[in-house]
Design a protein around this motif. Structure first.
Motif, PDB file in Angstrom:
ATOM      1  N   THR A  70       0.715  -1.077   0.362  1.00 31.89           N
ATOM      2  CA  THR A  70       0.136   0.084   0.088  1.00 31.89           C
ATOM      3  C   THR A  70       1.099   0.998   0.005  1.00 31.89           C
ATOM      4  O   THR A  70       0.733   1.951  -0.816  1.00 31.89           O
ATOM      5  CB  THR A  70      -1.069   0.168   1.688  1.00 31.89           C
ATOM      6  N   ALA A  71       1.695   1.050   0.977  1.00 33.73           N
ATOM      7  CA  ALA A  71       2.417   2.269   0.827  1.00 33.73           C
ATOM      8  C   ALA A  71       3.293   2.510  -0.848  1.00 33.73           C
ATOM      9  O   ALA A  71       3.901   3.534  -1.053  1.00 33.73           O
ATOM     10  CB  ALA A  71       3.617   1.551   1.650  1.00 33.73           C
ATOM     11  N   VAL A  72       4.013   1.271  -1.132  1.00 33.65           N
ATOM     12  CA  VAL A  72       4.550   1.485  -2.069  1.00 33.65           C
ATOM     13  C   VAL A  72       3.326   2.064  -3.496  1.00 33.65           C
ATOM     14  O   VAL A  72       3.460   3.042  -4.170  1.00 33.65           O
ATOM     15  CB  VAL A  72       4.893   0.447  -3.093  1.00 33.65           C
ATOM     16  N   CYS A  73       1.771   1.889  -3.164  1.00 31.83           N
ATOM     17  CA  CYS A  73       1.113   2.275  -4.294  1.00 31.83           C
ATOM     18  C   CYS A  73       0.858   3.675  -4.019  1.00 31.83           C
ATOM     19  O   CYS A  73       0.433   4.672  -5.321  1.00 31.83           O
ATOM     20  CB  CYS A  73      -0.249   1.353  -4.001  1.00 31.83           C
ATOM     21  N   THR A  74       0.743   3.624  -2.357  1.00 33.47           N
ATOM     22  CA  THR A  74       0.691   5.785  -1.943  1.00 33.47           C
ATOM     23  C   THR A  74       2.036   6.842  -3.431  1.00 33.47           C
ATOM     24  O   THR A  74       1.455   7.666  -3.922  1.00 33.47           O
ATOM     25  CB  THR A  74       0.629   6.222  -1.300  1.00 33.47           C
ATOM     26  N   LEU A  75       3.768   5.708  -3.161  1.00 26.79           N
ATOM     27  CA  LEU A  75       4.411   6.658  -3.905  1.00 26.79           C
ATOM     28  C   LEU A  75       4.318   6.736  -5.055  1.00 26.79           C
ATOM     29  O   LEU A  75       4.729   7.878  -5.630  1.00 26.79           O
ATOM     30  CB  LEU A  75       5.640   5.716  -3.276  1.00 26.79           C
ATOM     31  N   ALA A  76       3.424   5.711  -5.717  1.00 24.32           N
ATOM     32  CA  ALA A  76       3.475   5.217  -7.547  1.00 24.32           C
ATOM     33  C   ALA A  76       3.011   6.607  -7.938  1.00 24.32           C
ATOM     34  O   ALA A  76       2.744   6.512  -9.410  1.00 24.32           O
ATOM     35  CB  ALA A  76       3.356   4.184  -8.014  1.00 24.32           C
ATOM     36  N   GLN A  77       2.083   7.211  -7.090  1.00 18.47           N
ATOM     37  CA  GLN A  77       1.539   8.271  -8.260  1.00 18.47           C
ATOM     38  C   GLN A  77       2.148   8.829  -8.280  1.00 18.47           C
ATOM     39  O   GLN A  77       1.558  10.253  -9.615  1.00 18.47           O
ATOM     40  CB  GLN A  77      -0.379   9.212  -6.355  1.00 18.47           C
ATOM     41  N   LEU A  78       3.232   9.615  -8.171  1.00 16.05           N
ATOM     42  CA  LEU A  78       4.374  10.542  -8.862  1.00 16.05           C
ATOM     43  C   LEU A  78       4.437  10.152  -9.719  1.00 16.05           C
ATOM     44  O   LEU A  78       4.632  11.161 -10.149  1.00 16.05           O
ATOM     45  CB  LEU A  78       5.228  10.071  -7.484  1.00 16.05           C
ATOM     46  N   LEU A  79       4.624   8.626 -10.097  1.00 19.28           N
ATOM     47  CA  LEU A  79       5.142   8.977 -11.511  1.00 19.28           C
ATOM     48  C   LEU A  79       4.031   9.166 -12.523  1.00 19.28           C
ATOM     49  O   LEU A  79       4.875   9.375 -13.599  1.00 19.28           O
ATOM     50  CB  LEU A  79       5.122   7.107 -11.853  1.00 19.28           C
ATOM     51  N   PRO A  80       3.656   8.582 -12.170  1.00 19.92           N
ATOM     52  CA  PRO A  80       2.476   9.210 -13.899  1.00 19.92           C
ATOM     53  C   PRO A  80       2.885  10.854 -14.719  1.00 19.92           C
ATOM     54  O   PRO A  80       2.345  11.515 -15.646  1.00 19.92           O
ATOM     55  CB  PRO A  80       1.382   9.034 -13.758  1.00 19.92           C
ATOM     56  N   LEU A  81       2.774  11.676 -12.876  1.00 14.08           N
ATOM     57  CA  LEU A  81       2.713  13.437 -13.685  1.00 14.08           C
ATOM     58  C   LEU A  81       4.183  13.642 -13.631  1.00 14.08           C
ATOM     59  O   LEU A  81       4.209  14.891 -14.032  1.00 14.08           O
ATOM     60  CB  LEU A  81       2.417  13.548 -12.266  1.00 14.08           C
ATOM     61  N   GLY A  82       4.844  12.352 -13.774  1.00 12.92           N
ATOM     62  CA  GLY A  82       6.577  13.352 -13.834  1.00 12.92           C
ATOM     63  C   GLY A  82       7.177  14.306 -13.053  1.00 12.92           C
ATOM     64  O   GLY A  82       7.016  14.778 -11.871  1.00 12.92           O
ATOM     65  N   THR A  83       7.482  15.154 -14.025  1.00 10.55           N
ATOM     66  CA  THR A  83       7.937  16.426 -13.668  1.00 10.55           C
ATOM     67  C   THR A  83       7.414  17.590 -13.640  1.00 10.55           C
ATOM     68  O   THR A  83       7.443  18.879 -14.211  1.00 10.55           O
ATOM     69  CB  THR A  83       9.278  17.385 -14.028  1.00 10.55           C
ATOM     70  N   LEU A  84       5.719  17.118 -14.441  1.00 10.59           N
ATOM     71  CA  LEU A  84       4.580  17.843 -14.387  1.00 10.59           C
ATOM     72  C   LEU A  84       4.431  19.332 -13.275  1.00 10.59           C
ATOM     73  O   LEU A  84       4.472  19.374 -12.185  1.00 10.59           O
ATOM     74  CB  LEU A  84       3.279  17.241 -14.760  1.00 10.59           C
ATOM     75  N   ARG A  85       4.703  20.637 -14.108  1.00  7.82           N
ATOM     76  CA  ARG A  85       4.171  21.728 -13.439  1.00  7.82           C
ATOM     77  C   ARG A  85       2.429  22.125 -13.271  1.00  7.82           C
ATOM     78  O   ARG A  85       2.325  21.773 -14.203  1.00  7.82           O
ATOM     79  CB  ARG A  85       5.282  23.145 -13.854  1.00  7.82           C
ATOM     80  N   ASP A  86       2.602  23.202 -12.197  1.00  8.91           N
ATOM     81  CA  ASP A  86       1.359  24.072 -12.705  1.00  8.91           C
ATOM     82  C   ASP A  86       1.189  24.332 -13.159  1.00  8.91           C
ATOM     83  O   ASP A  86       1.876  25.178 -14.134  1.00  8.91           O
ATOM     84  CB  ASP A  86       1.091  24.250 -11.239  1.00  8.91           C
ATOM     85  N   ARG A  87      -0.932  24.967 -13.994  1.00  8.34           N
ATOM     86  CA  ARG A  87      -0.880  25.506 -15.021  1.00  8.34           C
ATOM     87  C   ARG A  87       0.151  27.041 -14.443  1.00  8.34           C
ATOM     88  O   ARG A  87      -0.586  27.735 -15.930  1.00  8.34           O
ATOM     89  CB  ARG A  87      -2.597  25.353 -14.214  1.00  8.34           C
ATOM     90  N   ALA A  88      -0.201  27.337 -13.468  1.00 11.65           N
ATOM     91  CA  ALA A  88      -0.053  28.895 -13.165  1.00 11.65           C
ATOM     92  C   ALA A  88       1.742  28.670 -14.151  1.00 11.65           C
ATOM     93  O   ALA A  88       2.029  30.283 -14.271  1.00 11.65           O
ATOM     94  CB  ALA A  88       0.164  29.396 -11.675  1.00 11.65           C
ATOM     95  N   ARG A  89       2.224  27.999 -13.950  1.00 16.23           N
ATOM     96  CA  ARG A  89       3.417  28.469 -13.692  1.00 16.23           C
ATOM     97  C   ARG A  89       4.506  27.937 -15.648  1.00 16.23           C
ATOM     98  O   ARG A  89       4.999  27.800 -16.056  1.00 16.23           O
ATOM     99  CB  ARG A  89       4.740  26.999 -13.245  1.00 16.23           C
ATOM    100  N   ASN A  90       2.965  27.493 -16.280  1.00 13.85           N
ATOM    101  CA  ASN A  90       2.890  26.722 -17.697  1.00 13.85           C
ATOM    102  C   ASN A  90       2.814  28.044 -18.460  1.00 13.85           C
ATOM    103  O   ASN A  90       2.778  27.820 -19.963  1.00 13.85           O
ATOM    104  CB  ASN A  90       2.587  25.308 -17.607  1.00 13.85           C
ATOM    105  N   THR A  91       2.252  29.248 -18.560  1.00 12.52           N
ATOM    106  CA  THR A  91       2.035  29.828 -18.764  1.00 12.52           C
ATOM    107  C   THR A  91       3.138  30.812 -19.699  1.00 12.52           C
ATOM    108  O   THR A  91       4.268  30.675 -19.771  1.00 12.52           O
ATOM    109  CB  THR A  91       1.077  30.445 -18.458  1.00 12.52           C
ATOM    110  N   ALA A  92       2.377  31.673 -21.578  1.00 11.81           N
ATOM    111  CA  ALA A  92       3.485  31.880 -20.859  1.00 11.81           C
ATOM    112  C   ALA A  92       4.584  33.385 -20.607  1.00 11.81           C
ATOM    113  O   ALA A  92       5.337  32.935 -21.035  1.00 11.81           O
ATOM    114  CB  ALA A  92       3.131  33.183 -23.057  1.00 11.81           C
TER     115      ALA A  92
END
Length: 403
Positions: free
Chosen positions: A183-205
């Motif tokens: 269960t602990a490993v699955c909880t940490l695995a949440q991070l993998l699909p989003l990788g280094t994706l940043r917030d919408r606020a920081r992705n604007t022009a």
């Protein structure tokens, strides 16, 4: 790509084409898989591995009440800063450390303390993802926006379908501590699909973050709090059902296969109906559809209490699938629309509600079964669902236009 997604009515296509939606879908699957694997076995772990009594083990679920306060604090901070994915990652790490700590607990007090102080914050990870999805939909509007949220939410339900089976198998083969580590490993695995994706606020022009939200007043929050309270009344039947329905079926000597079919039909119906509910809500209105869902809950609990047959229980579970196909798919959308200036706070409060429902359901079920016994105890959650239906109808009359 934005124009293409906006023109397309396919929610599934939007989810697959957008990194945030795609990543959130996988992350929520891991979240549901891990938590649902552990949830049915926590009391057993406390009794068998740490020497707890059954009474004390039952009190463990009261530690879930801290999730409401923790979620509110995380959501308020997120709304103030405009950052969603950073808090999400911190909450996921907190969940990993919390479940790992419970797995290695050597004293009975340790899981109680860890659950109350650490896992309460872990649950806020989900609300942060839904706040990030809301920000993305605001920046890139799509006619399939409600369907996008339903599809993402479906992945959490799918995790809950698979998790209990996987947890039971792993616990039987390797022991409950190994299951909790998974269960602990699955909880940490949440991070993998989003990788280094940043917030919408920081992705604007411009790279400029939005102006932080001011704190909302209690008067502003009352529609959200009222809606969440009514949702709690509907959800309170779930812990009562999962506590006493297996006992009832065992007392009446239902074959294990039949009992498994009766228990398992609900999440399957829920998965099927979630995208359907998003389509129907455009015609009926979300709160009107939720009134119907609450009435499904009334019918289901009456059947649990009075049918006395496997067919009746199966129909009741199908109705419960209808309840959660509606509420699970649309609830987070309604919550965010009731507090649009603080969507992370709204998401956190709504998603923390099942923890309060578990405590309420445990109290009502424990008192009710002592007074009227099985199966008449199910009339109590039926009455709660009927109260919720009336409240939702009144809320629709007053706030329907806002939603």
């Amino acid at each position: 790509m934005t124009d293409q997604l906006t023109r397309s009515p396919s929610a599934l296509r939007v989810v697959l084409a957008t990194p945030l939606y795609r990543g959130a879908t996988l992350a929520l699957f891991f979240s549901g898989l891990g938590f649902s694997a552990a949830a049915p076995h926590i009391a057993r772990f406390l009794v068998e591995d740490l020497g707890s009594s059954l009474t004390v083990a039952g009190l463990y679920y009261l530690t879930n009440l801290t999730a409401l306060g923790a979620g509110y604090l995380v959501g308020r901070r997120s709304d103030h800063t405009g950052r969603r994915l950073g808090p999400f990652r911190l909450c996921a790490v907190a969940g990993f450390l919390g479940w790992l700590g419970i797995a290695f607990s050597t004293e009975l007090w340790m899981p109680f303390a860890i659950s109350a102080l650490v896992l309460g914050f872990a649950g806020a990870a989900t609300s942060q993802l839904f706040a990030a999805i809301h920000d993305e939909l605001q920046a890139n509007p799509s006619p399939a926006g409600d369907g996008v949220i339903s599809y993402v939410r479906m992945s959490l339900t799918l995790g809950w379908v698979i998790g209990p089976v996987a947890g039971s198998f792993l616990g039987a083969q390797l022991g409950l501590r190994a299951m909790l580590m998974a269960t602990a490993v699955c909880t940490l695995a949440q991070l993998l699909p989003l990788g280094t994706l940043r917030d919408r606020a920081r992705n604007t022009a411009t790279g400029i973050a939005p102006t932080p939200n001011t704190q909302v007043s209690l008067k502003t929050m009352w529609p959200l709090l009222a809606f969440t309270g009514l949702y709690i009344l509907v959800y309170a039947g779930e812990p009562i059902k999962y506590a006493y329905l297996p006992i009832y079926m065992n007392d009446h000597q239902y074959p294990p296969t039949l009992g498994g079919i009766i228990i398992g039909i609900q999440p399957l119906v829920e998965l099927i109906l979630m995208p359907v509910a998003a389509v129907l809500a455009r015609r009926t209105g979300m709160l009107n559809l939720m009134v119907l869902g609450a009435l499904f809950g009334v019918g289901a609990n009456v059947l649990f209490a009075l049918s006395g047959s496997p067919v009746g229980l199966l129909i009741a579970q199908v109705l419960m699938g209808g309840v959660w196909g509606i509420f699970a798919g649309l609830g987070i959308i309604v919550a965010q629309r009731l507090l649009p200036q603080a969507v992370a706070t709204a998401s956190a409060i709504f998603i923390s509600a099942p923890a309060v429902s578990s405590a309420l359901g445990g109290l009502v079920g424990g008192l009710g079964v002592g007074v009227v016994g099985l199966p008449l105890v199910f009339l109590a959650p039926g009455a709660l669902a009927l109260t919720a239906a009336g409240g939702l109808y009144a809320l629709q009359l007053r706030l329907g236009r806002r939603i």
